[in-house]
Design a protein around this motif. Structure first.
Motif, PDB file in Angstrom:
ATOM      1  N   ILE A  38      35.540  65.772  31.971  1.00  0.00           N
ATOM      2  CA  ILE A  38      35.860  66.590  33.140  1.00  0.00           C
ATOM      3  C   ILE A  38      37.361  66.848  33.160  1.00  0.00           C
ATOM      4  N   GLN A  39      37.752  67.967  33.736  1.00  0.00           N
ATOM      5  CA  GLN A  39      39.168  68.296  33.865  1.00  0.00           C
ATOM      6  C   GLN A  39      39.756  67.591  35.085  1.00  0.00           C
ATOM      7  N   GLY A  40      41.075  67.352  35.006  1.00  0.00           N
ATOM      8  CA  GLY A  40      41.748  66.704  36.121  1.00  0.00           C
ATOM      9  C   GLY A  40      42.514  65.480  35.677  1.00  0.00           C
ATOM     10  N   ASP A  41      42.933  64.668  36.660  1.00  0.00           N
ATOM     11  CA  ASP A  41      43.754  63.489  36.396  1.00  0.00           C
ATOM     12  C   ASP A  41      42.886  62.293  36.011  1.00  0.00           C
ATOM     13  N   TRP A  42      43.314  61.604  34.971  1.00  0.00           N
ATOM     14  CA  TRP A  42      42.663  60.386  34.505  1.00  0.00           C
ATOM     15  C   TRP A  42      43.704  59.259  34.452  1.00  0.00           C
ATOM     16  N   LYS A  43      43.227  58.052  34.564  1.00  0.00           N
ATOM     17  CA  LYS A  43      44.082  56.883  34.328  1.00  0.00           C
ATOM     18  C   LYS A  43      43.301  55.883  33.483  1.00  0.00           C
ATOM     19  N   PHE A  44      44.035  54.998  32.812  1.00  0.00           N
ATOM     20  CA  PHE A  44      43.369  53.979  31.994  1.00  0.00           C
ATOM     21  C   PHE A  44      44.072  52.645  32.136  1.00  0.00           C
ATOM     22  N   ARG A  45      43.326  51.601  31.838  1.00  0.00           N
ATOM     23  CA  ARG A  45      43.859  50.239  31.825  1.00  0.00           C
ATOM     24  C   ARG A  45      43.157  49.467  30.723  1.00  0.00           C
ATOM     25  N   THR A  46      43.931  48.782  29.894  1.00  0.00           N
ATOM     26  CA  THR A  46      43.369  48.045  28.770  1.00  0.00           C
ATOM     27  C   THR A  46      43.006  46.615  29.164  1.00  0.00           C
ATOM     28  N   SER A  47      42.080  46.036  28.397  1.00  0.00           N
ATOM     29  CA  SER A  47      41.750  44.615  28.516  1.00  0.00           C
ATOM     30  C   SER A  47      41.616  44.056  27.110  1.00  0.00           C
ATOM     31  N   SER A  48      42.192  42.868  26.876  1.00  0.00           N
ATOM     32  CA  SER A  48      42.182  42.277  25.541  1.00  0.00           C
ATOM     33  C   SER A  48      42.438  40.789  25.626  1.00  0.00           C
ATOM     34  N   ASN A  49      41.941  40.054  24.631  1.00  0.00           N
ATOM     35  CA  ASN A  49      42.284  38.640  24.528  1.00  0.00           C
ATOM     36  C   ASN A  49      43.690  38.438  23.974  1.00  0.00           C
ATOM     37  N   ALA A  50      44.256  39.493  23.348  1.00  0.00           N
ATOM     38  CA  ALA A  50      45.644  39.449  22.881  1.00  0.00           C
ATOM     39  C   ALA A  50      46.538  39.823  24.063  1.00  0.00           C
ATOM     40  N   ARG A  51      47.407  38.913  24.465  1.00  0.00           N
ATOM     41  CA  ARG A  51      48.187  39.103  25.704  1.00  0.00           C
ATOM     42  C   ARG A  51      48.997  40.399  25.685  1.00  0.00           C
ATOM     43  N   SER A  52      49.589  40.726  24.539  1.00  0.00           N
ATOM     44  CA  SER A  52      50.448  41.914  24.486  1.00  0.00           C
ATOM     45  C   SER A  52      49.674  43.217  24.665  1.00  0.00           C
ATOM     46  N   LEU A  53      48.372  43.167  24.409  1.00  0.00           N
ATOM     47  CA  LEU A  53      47.544  44.368  24.515  1.00  0.00           C
ATOM     48  C   LEU A  53      46.794  44.451  25.842  1.00  0.00           C
ATOM     49  N   ASP A  54      46.882  43.423  26.648  1.00  0.00           N
ATOM     50  CA  ASP A  54      46.088  43.327  27.863  1.00  0.00           C
ATOM     51  C   ASP A  54      46.843  43.873  29.074  1.00  0.00           C
ATOM     52  N   GLY A  55      46.149  44.673  29.892  1.00  0.00           N
ATOM     53  CA  GLY A  55      46.720  45.135  31.149  1.00  0.00           C
ATOM     54  C   GLY A  55      47.641  46.335  31.039  1.00  0.00           C
ATOM     55  N   ILE A  56      47.606  47.043  29.936  1.00  0.00           N
ATOM     56  CA  ILE A  56      48.439  48.248  29.770  1.00  0.00           C
ATOM     57  C   ILE A  56      47.793  49.408  30.526  1.00  0.00           C
ATOM     58  N   GLU A  57      48.622  50.126  31.299  1.00  0.00           N
ATOM     59  CA  GLU A  57      48.108  51.213  32.120  1.00  0.00           C
ATOM     60  C   GLU A  57      48.778  52.526  31.747  1.00  0.00           C
ATOM     61  N   GLY A  58      48.075  53.610  32.021  1.00  0.00           N
ATOM     62  CA  GLY A  58      48.622  54.931  31.746  1.00  0.00           C
ATOM     63  C   GLY A  58      47.866  56.002  32.500  1.00  0.00           C
ATOM     64  N   VAL A  59      48.429  57.196  32.537  1.00  0.00           N
ATOM     65  CA  VAL A  59      47.794  58.336  33.195  1.00  0.00           C
ATOM     66  C   VAL A  59      47.925  59.557  32.291  1.00  0.00           C
ATOM     67  N   PHE A  60      46.995  60.494  32.428  1.00  0.00           N
ATOM     68  CA  PHE A  60      47.089  61.759  31.711  1.00  0.00           C
ATOM     69  C   PHE A  60      46.239  62.784  32.451  1.00  0.00           C
ATOM     70  N   ARG A  61      46.404  64.024  32.081  1.00  0.00           N
ATOM     71  CA  ARG A  61      45.635  65.113  32.699  1.00  0.00           C
ATOM     72  C   ARG A  61      44.776  65.783  31.632  1.00  0.00           C
ATOM     73  N   SER A  62      43.505  65.995  31.984  1.00  0.00           N
ATOM     74  CA  SER A  62      42.599  66.733  31.119  1.00  0.00           C
ATOM     75  C   SER A  62      42.603  68.193  31.546  1.00  0.00           C
ATOM     76  N   VAL A  63      42.853  69.076  30.577  1.00  0.00           N
ATOM     77  CA  VAL A  63      43.018  70.491  30.878  1.00  0.00           C
ATOM     78  C   VAL A  63      41.891  71.300  30.242  1.00  0.00           C
ATOM     79  N   GLU A  64      41.922  72.588  30.473  1.00  0.00           N
ATOM     80  CA  GLU A  64      40.884  73.498  29.994  1.00  0.00           C
ATOM     81  C   GLU A  64      40.709  73.389  28.477  1.00  0.00           C
ATOM     82  N   PRO A  65      39.471  73.389  27.978  1.00  0.00           N
ATOM     83  CA  PRO A  65      39.252  73.274  26.527  1.00  0.00           C
ATOM     84  C   PRO A  65      39.771  74.500  25.791  1.00  0.00           C
ATOM     85  N   SER A  66      40.162  74.296  24.546  1.00  0.00           N
ATOM     86  CA  SER A  66      40.645  75.388  23.709  1.00  0.00           C
ATOM     87  C   SER A  66      39.480  76.272  23.280  1.00  0.00           C
ATOM     88  N   PRO A  67      39.755  77.509  22.826  1.00  0.00           N
ATOM     89  CA  PRO A  67      38.672  78.395  22.369  1.00  0.00           C
ATOM     90  C   PRO A  67      37.849  77.730  21.261  1.00  0.00           C
TER      91      PRO A  67
END
Length: 589
Positions: free
Chosen positions: A164-193
């Motif tokens: 779906i188009q619009g705002d998305w966010k993500f959060r990671t989970s991992s047993n490796a501490r450095s990879l766990d709890g990383i968050e981010g946001v991005f926007r999904s836009v109209e598909p290309s031709p």
């Protein structure tokens, strides 16, 4: 339990105490080419005897074999199970800060595109098995959980397809501490031709993209094309670009079979054929190359019908233990499920995979479904006996004909039996090799396509013409030299011109199948019959434009005037003709 006439030869061969007996009873297990030995292993004792009784010349061969095996314990296929590796919470020391890995994640992604989060993390031990990584992607009330994967050199990736188009966010989970709890946001836009999203089943027997655009599967087979090196692979892509095909059957693992004995460029796991493979360590270069070719196909609008397992194998990938199978499946779904043009085919000729039983295929399907939130099309392909396509996870029927002569003529029957789209992925191949499955003419290939189409199904192509370089399209790709592809393109055009862009069978005369919409549109196909004329009986008061179609010469003759009720159409008295009746809009006459 004891061995019986229904026990597969591969099961006996796997039993160390029984191996010497079965190799003495079937010497070819030791001397045959790997692909032939694999076929032998897939057969039960009674099937092997049925196929080879003249050579064996022993009416009591099965009884004598079972007598020698009688005192040996039957172990089935279970054997010793590999212990499961459980990622440890202390994979990284407590002093490593949570969410401290370096992250690269774009701010934008097109709808139904591949959004990728790249993480630079730890590489000690075996990150393939010792690190667990997931991410939750959310937009509004929608939450999607995706598995991540290790890509070598301390790089981890999580891929996601925003639907779906619009705002998305993500959060990671991992047993490796450095990879766990990383968050981010991005926007999904109209598909290309050209990006219409992944495919879905539509109206029980057909397909459409996620955006509603109709899709007519026009498939070909090129099993091992991604294992041939860049020059030949690029030639294959150029050939596909100019072809009518929008779907290709292709193997993940390399293939060892007739006219295909070369080594692959990349191996899927660390190790070697001589020293053995480490199934806990996938080779990132192998999978990176595979996904590159899948992306190449996507740019051409071609679906990759990806075969996960097959029996034609001298590297033993078809005989991996269940734990290795499961790791491979989780890994490949993490890498590829975000690609919109992927289909999952559990196997090519599942019933020749002697080391897997029905429960294994159901387990494999379950793993794919659990790890593929895109819910790609999925099926299983047969050789001697059909899979149970009524299983709820099966989206379509991937069929190889099991009758030597009757192929697409059975499409109506299969539609009624399974109530799912019918794709005859193997109806035999156009070519001239010595095998009966690989030496039908272009005319016969085209006939089978038409026969399947007017019966409401979809037939697949392949080509096996001999050449000095042993580059046969069906396995290695390269160039097409046969006469059927351009005729298949013509059929695709006819189908696209039909109401709704699909063909559904209508009640037909006993000698000629017909597709269309009652009273509005009729497409009759005469196949190898060659009438000089045909009488039609339609409802009085409805006017029709009549067209005589030569499916081989790819010509359409529009007859003058209109027709109604009972009428006769003159035909040229040759094979491969069709007649199309199109209702005339009397308001514009």
């Amino acid at each position: 339990m004891t061995f019986t006439e229904k026990t597969r030869i591969g099961t006996i061969y796997k039993n160390e105490a029984a191996r010497g007996i079965i190799m003495r009873r079937i010497p070819a297990l030791h001397t045959a080419a790997p692909h032939i030995a694999s076929l032998f292993k897939s057969l039960s004792l009674d099937q092997y005897y049925q196929f080879n009784q003249e050579e064996l010349s022993q009416s009591n061969w099965i009884a004598e074999t079972l007598s020698e095996l009688a005192d040996i314990p039957y172990e089935g296929l279970s054997g010793e199970q590999e212990p499961e590796t459980i990622p440890s919470a202390d994979y990284e020391p407590a002093g490593v800060p949570s969410a401290s890995a370096v992250v690269q994640a774009p701010a934008l992604a097109e709808q139904w595109g591949v959004y990728e989060v790249e993480l630079k993390g730890p590489s000690h031990g075996n990150p393939f098995t010792e690190v667990s990584l997931h991410a939750e992607f959310s937009s509004g009330g929608k939450i999607v959980r995706m598995g991540g994967f290790y890509d070598g050199d301390g790089i981890y990736r999580i891929r996601f397809m925003p639907d779906i188009q619009g705002d998305w966010k993500f959060r990671t989970s991992s047993n490796a501490r450095s990879l766990d709890g990383i968050e981010g946001v991005f926007r999904s836009v109209e598909p290309s031709p050209g990006n219409h999203g992944p495919l879905r089943v539509k109206d029980i027997f057909h397909f459409a993209y996620a955006d509603g655009t109709s899709y007519i599967p026009v498939g070909t087979t090129c099993y091992a094309w991604t294992h041939q090196g860049d020059d030949l692979e690029e030639q294959t892509l150029e050939t596909l670009k100019a072809s009518p095909f929008n779907k290709i059957r292709m193997c993940v693992f390399p293939k060892s079979y007739l006219f295909n004995e070369n080594e692959p460029v990349y191996d899927p796991f660390e190790g070697s054929l001589a020293e053995g493979w480490d199934y806990t360590r996938p080779n990132p270069a192998f999978f990176e190359h595979l996904e590159k070719r899948i992306a190449d196909l996507g740019r051409l609008g071609i679906e990759a019908d990806l075969i996960l397992f097959h029996p034609y194998d001298r590297w033993s990938y078809s005989e991996m233990p269940p734990a290795a199978d499961d790791r491979y499946l989780r890994y490949i779904t993490a890498r590829l499920s975000a690609y919109r043009n992927v289909w999952w085919s559990l196997a090519n000729e599942y019933d020749l995979m002697w080391s897997k039983e029905e429960g294994d295929w159901e387990r494999i399907a379950k793993i794919i479904k659990e790890n593929d939130p895109v819910d790609h099309l999925i099926s299983n392909h047969n050789c001697l006996s059909f899979y149970d396509y009524s299983k709820p996870w099966v989206t379509h029927c991937s069929i190889q004909r099991i009758d030597v002569y009757k192929t697409s003529e059975a499409t109506n029957e299969w539609r009624e039996k399974w109530k799912k789209p019918i794709i005859i992925d193997e109806c035999a191949y156009e070519g001239d090799i010595d095998q009966g499955w690989g030496n039908i003419s272009g005319e016969e290939m085209t006939r089978r396509f038409w026969e399947g189409a007017v019966r409401g199904g979809y037939v697949g192509h392949g080509e096996t013409y001999l050449n000095t370089d042993e580059i046969l399209w069906w396995s290695k790709g390269g160039k097409l030299t046969g006469t059927s592809p351009e005729r298949i393109a013509f059929l695709r055009r006819i189908t696209e011109e039909s109401p709704g862009g699909v063909l559904n069978p209508l009640p037909s005369d006993w000698d000629v199948p017909c597709a269309g919409i009652k009273d509005d549109y009729y497409l009759y196909y005469f196949g190898f019959n060659q009438p000089r004329f045909r009488k039609f009986n339609r409802k009085p008061g409805i006017l029709y434009q009549v067209e005589v179609i030569d499916t081989w010469m790819m010509s359409i003759e529009k007859l003058p005037g209109t027709y109604e009720g009972s009428f006769q159409i003159e035909l040229p008295g040759k094979a491969y003709m069709a007649v199309r009746l199109i209702k005339v809009d009397t308001k514009h006459v």
